[in-house]
Scaffold this active site. Structure first.
Site, PDB file in Angstrom:
ATOM      1  N   ASP A 298       0.851  -1.190   0.000  1.00  0.00           N
ATOM      2  CA  ASP A 298       0.000   0.000   0.000  1.00  0.00           C
ATOM      3  C   ASP A 298       0.889   1.244   0.000  1.00  0.00           C
ATOM      4  OD1 ASP A 298      -2.443   1.533   0.396  1.00  0.00           O
ATOM      5  OD2 ASP A 298      -1.748   1.826   2.440  1.00  0.00           O
ATOM      6  N   ASP A 495      -1.567  -0.912   6.084  1.00  0.00           N
ATOM      7  CA  ASP A 495      -1.732  -0.386   7.436  1.00  0.00           C
ATOM      8  C   ASP A 495      -3.165  -0.020   7.789  1.00  0.00           C
ATOM      9  OD1 ASP A 495      -1.956   1.945   5.848  1.00  0.00           O
ATOM     10  OD2 ASP A 495      -1.352   3.176   7.547  1.00  0.00           O
ATOM     11  N   ASP A 499      -7.000  -2.306   4.017  1.00  0.00           N
ATOM     12  CA  ASP A 499      -5.985  -3.275   3.601  1.00  0.00           C
ATOM     13  C   ASP A 499      -6.212  -4.659   4.192  1.00  0.00           C
ATOM     14  OD1 ASP A 499      -4.511  -1.364   2.131  1.00  0.00           O
ATOM     15  OD2 ASP A 499      -3.560  -0.650   3.969  1.00  0.00           O
TER      16      ASP A 499
END
Length: 752
Positions: A298, A495, A499
């Site tokens: 990410d 995080d 996700d």
């Protein structure tokens, strides 16, 4: 068992030396029987689990030695088994020390204050909103925010970092950290069960709940090693007609390394990872991490800081960037917006004196308004259309588009006075981490983000990623992770709550647990307890090395056992000597497995305390000098529109800032910081490029000073000076911005 078998062997040896063979044989036989009982139990447990473990070979060897009267060999095998189990237990105790320390450190109670009364209550009774008192040396019981006092904290239990940190009023504090200062109070923001430390404890408990996959690999080896051992023993009996030779083969075929050394290496790897602030749920995750070849990551909060930061401060003609930032931050003190918090943080970092606003109000989506120092201020969006903006503001708007930045416009008494550009910056350790991840074995790096394409592509280009996908929903991320996992072992790092599904879908999920959501941590196999993405590359290197050592130890132990079996087959190893040889093999491979606890060869030495202090000092000076970069950019822009006294005054201010602040900083870096970094970076060559940048900064500064001398002779800037002076200012701004970024990524990111 170790004491009993050793005693039987020693007493029997004394009796043999005294000439009493019968007493010696009796002692050795007793030692053998003492080992048969637990060995049979281990075999039964394995069979109940559907595994025919290699402990079966040990049982056959022990029984065989009794049957053929090789009592000394039986006693030696018994001691070998006991020693192997004892070494394994000791190694696991040492290797899992860091994981157990987490459990032992968990707080059990809290001091709750209601009014003037403070009472000690069970941790389960602490509720969100309670005011809790944390005394010197106390463990912070739950997540919260400092409500009174200054918190000086030792966060080493969570992050592995020894340096103490300071938290002020309203700063977040995580449970599990230790109060290294005076008494302070926190307002609980989570219950004990939902706090950071409870989550880490759950992960630590799960870390030892499953057997490592390499142990199962060892058991798969046993599927062919067991029949091979029996076949060789049978062949030895057939060829020699001696049951003793068959027993000798079984004695050296007892492969304790196969089941003992491999788990020691894996648990040692888990321990090393824990010491680096990386909690791995189990050995399965550790081994898979060592085999990963694709990274899906990410952007926001992982590769970037996850919160906006002031990129640039622009001022209208007649105002300074420092004044613009001070006024905007003064009004933004009353706002809870994330951009407002970033502006206030930047002003406080620069140690600006903020004023208290009056009559402050905030319209959602527009920004705050209020009175500061007798002037009516607004910070946020502007009602002017882009075409109606003054020239300086259009230039700012254009820079924001190019940089993918947000703009907070400052209006003073109804007129635009300046602007603050903000952007979520790349983590300082991100470029170095990407390089280390590739060195650790990752061959494909993919970034997934819900952000717009422009900033996503810029991050991908800076880091050299193989693929960038923007505007990704949680479902898109899951689909992308599954597609990558279908090709090779895939690691996903994230995080946020969005996700969590992708983390669960990946072969290995890693969550940024220090500031990430609890949902992502729950879904992950690995949690980084410190807010540093470079810990992921540490974990990759540890996992790769631990898996290699585990397989090496198991395979090496089997290879040595096979060689000894062949020697016994041809009568070169009697049972007693074979037992001694197998004991030596066990010790060697278990000690080899313990190497997973140690740093790999070639690891650079840690930063010395004095060097770390220098890094902190110069990093702070970088923050302090950012306003100088803004002033240089503003002066260059001013020269493009006017060449009068105001432009000359701006250049004179630049010369003063360079002489008094920036050049002393660069010279101190050259003569203090760079020599101190030489040992850590492997030689002076590592700082040559940065030293060349210092030379260029000096050259441009001297050129600007020369322009001022020429202007002073004439009393004004001459027309022929403008182009070169403008180029000097823009060039200096570009060099300084790049130089600061390189130092922060290459040097300041080394701060533990």
């Amino acid at each position: 068992m170790l004491v009993a078998t050793a005693a039987a062997l020693v007493v029997g040896g004394i009796a043999w030396l005294a000439g009493s063979q019968s007493v010696a044989d009796l002692c050795w036989a007793v030692g053998t029987v003492l080992a048969i009982v637990p060995a049979v139990a281990w075999v039964v447990v394995a069979l109940r689990k559907g595994r025919a473990g290699v402990d079966l070979i040990a049982v056959l060897a022990l029984v065989g030695t009794l049957a053929v009267g090789e009592f000394l060999a039986g006693a030696l095998i018994a001691l070998m088994l006991a020693t192997g189990r004892a070494l394994d237990a000791a190694a696991e105790r040492r290797a899992s020390h860091d994981l157990r320390a987490l459990l032992e450190h968990a707080p059990r109670s809290a001091r709750r204050r209601r009014g003037q009364e403070v009472t000690v209550v069970p941790l389960t009774e602490a509720a969100v909103g309670d005011v809790l008192v944390v005394g010197p040396g106390d463990v912070v019981p739950v997540d919260g925010r400092v409500s009174d006092g200054i918190a000086v904290l030792d966060e080493s239990v969570l992050t592995g970092e020894s340096e103490q940190v300071e938290r002020g009023i309203e700063d977040a504090v995580r449970s599990g950290v230790v109060n290294a200062g005076g008494v302070f109070e926190i307002t609980a923001t989570a219950t004990a069960e939902d706090s950071t430390y409870a989550e880490i404890v759950r992960l630590a408990e799960q870390a030892g709940a499953q057997r490592a996959p390499t142990v199962r690999l060892a058991e798969r080896y046993a599927a062919w090693f067991l029949p091979l051992s029996l076949a060789l023993a049978g062949l030895a009996w057939l060829l020699s007609g001696s049951a003793t030779r068959a027993v000798a083969v079984l004695v050296v075929a007892t492969p304790c390394p196969l089941l003992l050394a491999a788990p020691v290496a894996i648990v040692s790897g888990l321990s090393r990872a824990a010491r680096r602030g990386v909690i791995v749920r189990d050995g399965v995750a550790l081994e898979n991490l060592g085999r990963a070849r694709t990274l899906v990551i990410d952007k926001t909060g992982t590769l970037t800081a996850g919160r906006p930061r002031v990129l640039e401060v622009a001022a209208a003609p007649g105002r300074s960037p420092t004044e613009v930032l001070r006024l905007a931050a003064s009004l933004d003190q009353m706002s809870t917006h994330v951009l407002a918090q970033a502006i206030v943080h930047e002003a406080r970092t620069r140690e600006l004196a903020l004023s208290l606003p009056r009559d402050s109000t905030e319209e959602p989506g527009r920004g705050p308004t209020g009175t500061v120092d007798g002037h009516h201020l607004t910070v946020g969006k502007t009602d002017l259309a882009p075409a109606d903006l003054p020239a300086w503001a259009r230039a700012v708007d254009n820079r924001a588009i190019l940089d993918g930045a947000a703009i907070a416009w400052l209006s003073v008494d109804g007129a635009l006075a300046g602007a603050v550009l903000l952007r979520d910056p790349l983590r300082l350790d991100a470029p170095h981490t990407v390089q280390r991840l590739r060195e650790a074995g990752l061959t494909r790096l993919v970034m997934l983000t819900g952000d717009r394409p422009e900033p996503a592509r810029e991050v991908g280009a800076v880091l050299g990623l193989d693929e960038v996908r923007s505007e990704q929903s949680p479902a898109d991320k899951v689909a992308a992770v599954r597609a990558e996992s279908a090709r090779t072992v895939t690691l996903m790092v994230g995080d946020g709550v969005n996700d969590a599904p992708a983390l669960a879908a990946a072969d290995i999920g890693a969550a940024m647990g220090a500031r990430g959501s609890s949902a992502s941590s729950e879904a992950a196999d690995i949690v980084l307890t410190t807010d540093r993405v470079d810990r992921l590359s540490d974990a990759m290197e540890i996992a790769t090395r631990a898996r290699r050592i585990a397989v090496q130890s198991a395979a090496g132990g089997m290879a040595l056992s096979l060689l000894a079996m062949v020697a016994a087959l041809f009568g070169l190893l009697p049972p007693a000597v074979g037992a001694l040889l197998q004991e030596a093999i066990d010790v060697v491979v278990i000690l080899n497995a313990l190497r997973a606890l140690l740093p790999a060869r070639g690891v650079r030495p840690p930063i010395e305390p004095d060097t770390e202090d220098l890094l902190h000092r110069f990093a702070a000076e970088h923050d302090d000098l950012r306003d100088t970069l803004d002033v240089i950019r503003e002066a260059a822009g001013l020269l493009t529109t006017e060449h009068g006294p105001r432009a000359l005054a701006a250049v004179r201010e630049i010369d003063r800032l360079l002489t008094e602040r920036l050049l002393p900083h660069e010279h101190a870096e050259e003569h203090q910081l760079y020599p101190a970094l030489t040992r850590r970076l492997g030689g002076p060559e590592a700082t040559e490029t940065m030293s060349r940048a210092h030379t260029e900064i000096d050259r441009l500064a001297r050129r600007i000073t020369t322009h001022l001398h020429l202007a002073d002779e004439e009393g004004h800037l001459r027309p022929e000076q403008i182009d070169d002076l403008t180029a000097c200012l823009y060039g200096l701004h570009a060099v300084l911005r790049l130089h600061f970024q390189q130092e922060e990524e290459s040097y300041f990111s080394l701060i533990p």
